[in-house]
Design a protein around this motif. Structure first.
Motif, mmCIF file in Angstrom:
data_model
loop_
_atom_site.group_PDB
_atom_site.id
_atom_site.type_symbol
_atom_site.label_atom_id
_atom_site.label_comp_id
_atom_site.label_asym_id
_atom_site.label_seq_id
_atom_site.Cartn_x
_atom_site.Cartn_y
_atom_site.Cartn_z
ATOM 1 N N ARG A 134 0.728 -1.264 0.075
ATOM 2 C CA ARG A 134 0.171 -0.175 -0.117
ATOM 3 C C ARG A 134 0.996 1.300 -0.107
ATOM 4 O O ARG A 134 0.600 2.377 -0.741
ATOM 5 N N ARG A 147 0.445 3.644 -3.287
ATOM 6 C CA ARG A 147 -0.360 4.760 -2.935
ATOM 7 C C ARG A 147 0.736 6.151 -2.868
ATOM 8 O O ARG A 147 0.330 6.977 -2.359
ATOM 9 N N ASP A 195 -8.647 -2.200 2.635
ATOM 10 C CA ASP A 195 -8.133 -3.770 3.139
ATOM 11 C C ASP A 195 -9.099 -4.577 3.614
ATOM 12 O O ASP A 195 -10.363 -4.457 3.325
#
Length: 158
Positions: A5, A9, A78
């Motif tokens: 992530r 991201r 998630d």
């Protein structure tokens, strides 16, 4: 997942990934339109149909992640998103109605890749029967992987 992530991201990478997914969906629909006019066998028809499904799936999934989860619910995308689906009033016995949606998503992602592999094998002179068997085996593997992932989503221990 936390490490991944942080990578996808990252400030510059996430918009590029979004653009790549949008390009994939739009270019896939364009290719499906072009190929749908040509004469084809069942395997090519599967490839076109799975590609159209995946284009719609990608756009819907991006909407779910960016609009529903991040903006409306304000939660990370998630396993908490899965729990949010379970706690919503539209679930049956704690299982999200999105199970078929994700089962088909996994199956068609993998199946579409095997359909492309069949095309590559045919283009490189492999016997059509061998290429067909690779795709058939790939579709069986795709179904097994989709079933295992969905079983895990529903709480089964594998």
């Amino acid at each position: 997942m936390d490490v991944g992530r942080k990578v996808y991201r990252a400030g510059l990478l996430e918009p590029l990934l979004v653009l790549a997914f949008l390009f994939q969906a739009v270019s896939g629909l364009y290719l499906a339109w072009r190929w749908s006019h040509a004469r084809q066998d069942a395997f090519r028809t599967f490839q076109i149909a799975s590609g159209v499904f995946l284009s719609v799936f990608i756009l819907g999934h991006m909407n779910s992640v960016f609009v529903y989860a991040r903006t409306y619910l304000g939660i990370p995308t998630d396993w908490r998103l899965r729990r949010a689906h379970r706690q919503a009033s539209y679930t049956t016995h704690g299982i999200s109605p999105l199970v078929p949606h994700y089962a088909l998503g996994v199956f068609f992602v993998l199946g579409h890749l095997f359909a492309g592999l069949r095309g590559v094998l045919n283009a490189h002179g492999y016997r059509p029967k061998a290429a067909r068997r690779v795709m058939q085996g790939g579709l069986m593997l795709s179904a097994a992987v989709a079933a295992a992932i969905i079983a895990a989503m529903c709480g089964a221990r594998i």
